[in-house]
Design a protein around this motif. Structure first.
Motif, PDB file in Angstrom:
ATOM      1  N   VAL A   1       0.825  -1.203   0.000  1.00  8.97           N
ATOM      2  CA  VAL A   1       0.000   0.000   0.000  1.00  8.97           C
ATOM      3  C   VAL A   1       0.864   1.260   0.000  1.00  8.97           C
ATOM      4  O   VAL A   1       0.602   2.216  -0.738  1.00  8.97           O
ATOM      5  N   LEU A   2       1.915   1.266   0.825  1.00  9.76           N
ATOM      6  CA  LEU A   2       2.669   2.494   1.045  1.00  9.76           C
ATOM      7  C   LEU A   2       3.762   2.764   0.006  1.00  9.76           C
ATOM      8  O   LEU A   2       4.054   3.926  -0.292  1.00  9.76           O
ATOM      9  N   VAL A   3       4.385   1.708  -0.532  1.00  6.52           N
ATOM     10  CA  VAL A   3       5.489   1.917  -1.476  1.00  6.52           C
ATOM     11  C   VAL A   3       5.053   2.692  -2.713  1.00  6.52           C
ATOM     12  O   VAL A   3       5.712   3.671  -3.102  1.00  6.52           O
ATOM     13  N   PRO A   4       3.939   2.334  -3.375  1.00 11.11           N
ATOM     14  CA  PRO A   4       3.518   3.144  -4.536  1.00 11.11           C
ATOM     15  C   PRO A   4       3.197   4.589  -4.172  1.00 11.11           C
ATOM     16  O   PRO A   4       3.518   5.514  -4.922  1.00 11.11           O
ATOM     17  N   ILE A   5       2.569   4.781  -2.992  1.00 10.66           N
ATOM     18  CA  ILE A   5       2.231   6.143  -2.562  1.00 10.66           C
ATOM     19  C   ILE A   5       3.500   6.948  -2.301  1.00 10.66           C
ATOM     20  O   ILE A   5       3.649   8.089  -2.760  1.00 10.66           O
ATOM     21  N   ALA A   6       4.444   6.346  -1.546  1.00 10.60           N
ATOM     22  CA  ALA A   6       5.683   7.053  -1.209  1.00 10.60           C
ATOM     23  C   ALA A   6       6.501   7.347  -2.460  1.00 10.60           C
ATOM     24  O   ALA A   6       7.076   8.433  -2.590  1.00 10.60           O
ATOM     25  N   THR A   7       6.553   6.402  -3.384  1.00  7.28           N
ATOM     26  CA  THR A   7       7.319   6.610  -4.619  1.00  7.28           C
ATOM     27  C   THR A   7       6.715   7.727  -5.451  1.00  7.28           C
ATOM     28  O   THR A   7       7.435   8.582  -5.997  1.00  7.28           O
TER      29      THR A   7
END
Length: 207
Positions: free
Chosen positions: A11-17
């Motif tokens: 969930v977080l990796v695409p958002i953070a990237t």
């Protein structure tokens, strides 16, 4: 715990990237604020920096440049500017090379990256996706027998680097795939596979 941790990463990796890339782009474009007088900058007007103002300024400059050069007077100024830069040693070769590449990539009449193709690479028993860029030119074309094409093979996951190849046209297969879909396929290292092409005349009904 391992399951929950992996779920959180997904969930977080695409958002953070996405946030990181946007922050990098906006931060880079904000450097255009140096074109404004210091009294007109957000730091002087409101007391603090406003992210994105430079990006808006950059887009406005690009739009106005295109608007002003899309007429007789603007075209004349651009032609005179080109003549001036092409007469300066060192600057001439650099400017001409960059201009030719940008004209090819961004011109609506250009042919760069217009088709995704399948080629044998890096050896005969493997295939990779490449992009058709044109036909060989210069003296290289004099040493090639038959029909040849120029292709660009991007690397994964960074498609901005890659290899330029000249191949026999008969060994290149044009794909029923848009350039955007092909780039996504390459960047994802094959994880995000495109939907299979539907043969002409066949419609697949969705429930």
């Amino acid at each position: 715990m391992r399951k929950y941790f992996l779920t959180g990463l997904l969930v977080l990796v695409p958002i953070a990237t996405t946030i990181w890339v946007l922050n990098f782009i906006i931060g880079t474009l904000d450097q255009s604020l140096v074109l404004l007088p210091e009294a007109w900058r957000p730091q002087s007007l409101v007391g603090f920096d406003i992210p994105g103002v430079g990006a808006i300024l950059t887009l406005a400059i690009v739009f106005l440049t295109g608007l002003l050069t899309n007429n007789l007077v603007g075209n004349y100024v651009v032609r005179q500017w080109d003549k001036l830069l092409t007469r300066i040693p060192v600057v001439s070769s650099l400017y001409t090379s960059v201009k030719q590449v940008s004209d090819t990539l961004f011109s609506s009449s250009g042919n760069a990256f217009r088709k995704a193709v399948l080629i044998p690479y890096p050896h005969e028993h493997s295939r990779t996706i490449a992009f058709l860029t044109g036909t060989p030119g210069g003296d290289a074309a004099n040493h090639l027998e038959g029909e040849w094409v120029s292709v660009y093979v991007p690397t994964t996951p960074n498609p901005t680097s890659g290899f330029f190849l000249m191949m026999e046209k008969s060994r290149v297969v044009e794909l029923d795939m848009s350039v955007d879909v092909a780039l996504k396929y390459i960047v994802s290292m094959g994880v995000v596979a495109p939907e299979p092409a539907t043969p002409a005349g066949i419609v697949i009904a969705k429930e």
